[in-house]
Write an enzyme that holds these catalytic residues in place. Structure first.
Site, PDB file in Angstrom:
ATOM      1  CB  SER A   1      -1.252  -5.980  -8.426  1.00  0.00           C
ATOM      2  OG  SER A   1      -2.393  -5.509  -7.773  1.00  0.00           O
TER       3      SER A   1
ATOM      4  CE1 TYR B   1       2.458  -3.568  -4.328  1.00  0.00           C
ATOM      5  CE2 TYR B   1       0.157  -3.110  -4.810  1.00  0.00           C
ATOM      6  CZ  TYR B   1       1.209  -3.999  -4.715  1.00  0.00           C
ATOM      7  OH  TYR B   1       1.013  -5.325  -5.028  1.00  0.00           O
TER       8      TYR B   1
ATOM      9  CE  LYS C   1       3.492  -5.596  -7.300  1.00  0.00           C
ATOM     10  NZ  LYS C   1       4.422  -6.701  -7.265  1.00  0.00           N
TER      11      LYS C   1
HETATM   12  P1  NAD Z   1       4.471 -10.909   1.145  1.00  0.00           P
HETATM   13  O1  NAD Z   1       4.914  -9.627   1.751  1.00  0.00           O
HETATM   14  O2  NAD Z   1       3.889 -11.949   2.027  1.00  0.00           O
HETATM   15  O3  NAD Z   1       5.668 -11.558   0.309  1.00  0.00           O
HETATM   16  C1  NAD Z   1       6.693 -10.781  -0.289  1.00  0.00           C
HETATM   17  C2  NAD Z   1       8.021 -11.390   0.153  1.00  0.00           C
HETATM   18  O4  NAD Z   1       9.093 -10.669  -0.478  1.00  0.00           O
HETATM   19  C3  NAD Z   1       8.232 -11.313   1.660  1.00  0.00           C
HETATM   20  O5  NAD Z   1       8.599 -12.593   2.129  1.00  0.00           O
HETATM   21  C4  NAD Z   1       9.373 -10.295   1.823  1.00  0.00           C
HETATM   22  O6  NAD Z   1      10.170 -10.604   2.944  1.00  0.00           O
HETATM   23  C5  NAD Z   1      10.109 -10.462   0.509  1.00  0.00           C
HETATM   24  N1  NAD Z   1      10.863  -9.275   0.053  1.00  0.00           N
HETATM   25  C6  NAD Z   1      10.427  -8.005  -0.091  1.00  0.00           C
HETATM   26  N2  NAD Z   1      11.424  -7.228  -0.554  1.00  0.00           N
HETATM   27  C7  NAD Z   1      12.508  -8.015  -0.714  1.00  0.00           C
HETATM   28  C8  NAD Z   1      13.830  -7.798  -1.174  1.00  0.00           C
HETATM   29  N3  NAD Z   1      14.257  -6.573  -1.537  1.00  0.00           N
HETATM   30  N4  NAD Z   1      14.680  -8.849  -1.231  1.00  0.00           N
HETATM   31  C9  NAD Z   1      14.268 -10.099  -0.858  1.00  0.00           C
HETATM   32  N5  NAD Z   1      13.040 -10.356  -0.403  1.00  0.00           N
HETATM   33  C10 NAD Z   1      12.162  -9.327  -0.340  1.00  0.00           C
HETATM   34  O7  NAD Z   1       3.438 -10.525  -0.022  1.00  0.00           O
HETATM   35  P2  NAD Z   1       2.499 -11.474  -0.891  1.00  0.00           P
HETATM   36  O8  NAD Z   1       1.093 -11.146  -0.541  1.00  0.00           O
HETATM   37  O9  NAD Z   1       2.971 -12.857  -0.851  1.00  0.00           O
HETATM   38  O10 NAD Z   1       2.771 -10.847  -2.321  1.00  0.00           O
HETATM   39  C11 NAD Z   1       3.706 -11.399  -3.222  1.00  0.00           C
HETATM   40  C12 NAD Z   1       3.714 -10.555  -4.479  1.00  0.00           C
HETATM   41  O11 NAD Z   1       2.396 -10.499  -5.036  1.00  0.00           O
HETATM   42  C13 NAD Z   1       4.137  -9.111  -4.264  1.00  0.00           C
HETATM   43  O12 NAD Z   1       4.913  -8.707  -5.371  1.00  0.00           O
HETATM   44  C14 NAD Z   1       2.819  -8.359  -4.243  1.00  0.00           C
HETATM   45  O13 NAD Z   1       2.981  -7.029  -4.641  1.00  0.00           O
HETATM   46  C15 NAD Z   1       2.012  -9.147  -5.247  1.00  0.00           C
HETATM   47  N6  NAD Z   1       0.556  -9.044  -5.063  1.00  0.00           N
HETATM   48  C16 NAD Z   1       0.009  -9.395  -3.857  1.00  0.00           C
HETATM   49  C17 NAD Z   1      -1.365  -9.287  -3.684  1.00  0.00           C
HETATM   50  C18 NAD Z   1      -2.002  -9.637  -2.365  1.00  0.00           C
HETATM   51  O14 NAD Z   1      -3.167  -9.274  -2.145  1.00  0.00           O
HETATM   52  N7  NAD Z   1      -1.354 -10.365  -1.469  1.00  0.00           N
HETATM   53  C19 NAD Z   1      -2.177  -8.830  -4.740  1.00  0.00           C
HETATM   54  C20 NAD Z   1      -1.573  -8.502  -5.955  1.00  0.00           C
HETATM   55  C21 NAD Z   1      -0.202  -8.614  -6.099  1.00  0.00           C
END
Ligand code: NAD
Ligand code: UDP
Length: 345
Positions: free
Chosen positions: A123, A147, A151
């Protein structure tokens, strides 16, 4: 390729599964559904006309992971994480355990299964309060909340792991602000409770679920005083993962790439673009700055353009139109009481 997608039922994961299946890859998803719904995976199959394998499980559980690796895996795309900045300040240990513990367990399982390619969801938060924008990958890294620290630590652990195994390839993808939805309106962003992020908040105001947007500060040193971010269509982001998997297959070592458009929009500009796309007024009030926010954060995406041969193609209007298409067709998001019909555990 046979790909394992952790967190594949989530917002970015589900859109990426569409891109992977459409490219002809075989996909297994492991997700514990702590922040998502299995309906998203049903809809991924509906969109692509292809099936995927779903293991409902936790990446911290070695048995669940062993199940996910069954049948062979060529590369892993690792989305699974907790991602709410505010909650991470209240419950840092839960974030350390889930995100860092989960990533260690995943690397252990990859070693055991002889899998050496990893694409990791990082991120822009790893840049903390950047000294200058647009930010390049070689800018100083810094965490400003738990958080962000997870990362940063996960990037470092993956780097050290790669250095110990010359055949290993890891691609660290530093996302800026993913927004929008698949153009079908079948999958999209469905935050639990009150949204933390701007686009889903605006979309919920437009659809009548929330009364008005709170704009966190109009006294930043930006053209209209509101915060500027680099918004990126989730389908562009999904395509970047496809590119990253191919890149990892040919490039051992660990490399980080910014994923953004390189163009910033203010909160007020995004609100205006959303009003245009939806034809709905977005009432708002100006409130105080949100702790930890920076005035402006945009990506220098040249490295991803050159090395991954990836460039973002959707503009802010497409982002808003697709976000609205999803929100208006699914005013309450996914209902969470259905299960996936072919899950394997
Ligand atoms: P999200 O919460 O929609 O998706 C994350 C998924 O991981 C969820 O389906 C959750 O149920 C699953 N999960 C969490 N912990 C788990 C575990 N221990 N075992 C199995 N499943 C697990 O989030 P997103 O927005 O799709 O983000 C995906 C990734 O991208 C994350 O790592 C997040 O930190 C990163 N990210 C997101 C953004 C954003 O703005 N959405 C920005 C930068 C980075
Ligand atoms: N923002 C806002 N109201 C909200 C949510 C966000 O004014 O309800 C602003 C926030 O201050 C920032 C921009 O919108 O300037 C993007 O915030 P978001 O949380 O979506 O992303 P991030 O903070 O991770 O860049």
């Amino acid at each position: 390729m046979k790909l394992l997608v952790t967190g594949g039922a989530g917002y970015i994961g589900s859109h990426t599964c569409v891109a992977l299946l459409e490219a002809g890859h075989d996909v297994t998803v492991i997700d514990n559904l702590c922040n998502s719904s299995a309906i998203a995976l049903q809809r991924v199959q509906e969109i692509t006309g292809r099936s995927l394998r779903f293991v409902e499980g936790d990446i911290r559980n070695p048995e669940h992971l062993a199940d996910a690796f069954e049948g062979g895996v060529d590369a892993v795309i690792h989305f699974a994480a907790l991602k709410a900045v505010g909650k991470s300040c209240e419950q840092p240990l839960a974030y350390f355990d889930n995100n860092i513990g989960g990533t260690i367990a995943l690397m252990q399982a990859m070693e055991q299964a002889g899998v050496s390619r990893l694409v990791f969801s990082s991120s822009a938060t790893v840049y903390g309060q950047p000294e200058k924008v647009p930010v390049r990958e070689d800018a100083p890294l810094n965490a400003t909340n738990p958080y962000g620290r997870t990362k940063l630590v996960m990037e470092q652990l993956i780097q050290d792991w790669c250095a110990s195994r010359p055949e290993t390839a890891a691609v660290l993808l530093r996302y800026f602000n993913p927004v929008g939805a698949h153009p079908s309106g079948l999958i999209g962003e469905d935050p639990r409770g009150e949204p933390d992020n701007l686009m889903p908040y605006v979309a919920q105001v437009a659809v009548g679920r929330r009364e008005r947007l709170r704009i966190y500060g109009d006294d930043y040193p930006t053209p209209d005083g509101t915060g500027v971010r680099d918004y990126l269509h989730v389908m562009d982001l999904a395509r970047a993962h496809r590119k990253a998997v191919d890149y990892a297959a040919a490039h051992p070592g660990c490399e980080a790439f910014n994923l953004g458009t390189g163009r910033g929009y203010s909160v007020l500009e995004l609100v205006q673009a959303f009003e245009q796309a939806s034809g709905k007024p977005i009432p708002y009030e100006i409130s105080t700055r949100r702790a930890g926010d920076v005035a402006e954060l945009t990506a220098e995406p040249a490295l991803a353009n050159a090395k991954l041969r990836w460039v973002a193609t959707h503009d802010i209007h497409a982002m808003c139109a697709d976000a609205w298409n999803w929100q208006s067709k699914n005013p309450n998001g996914y209902s969470r009481d259905m299960s996936f019909n072919t899950y394997s555990r």
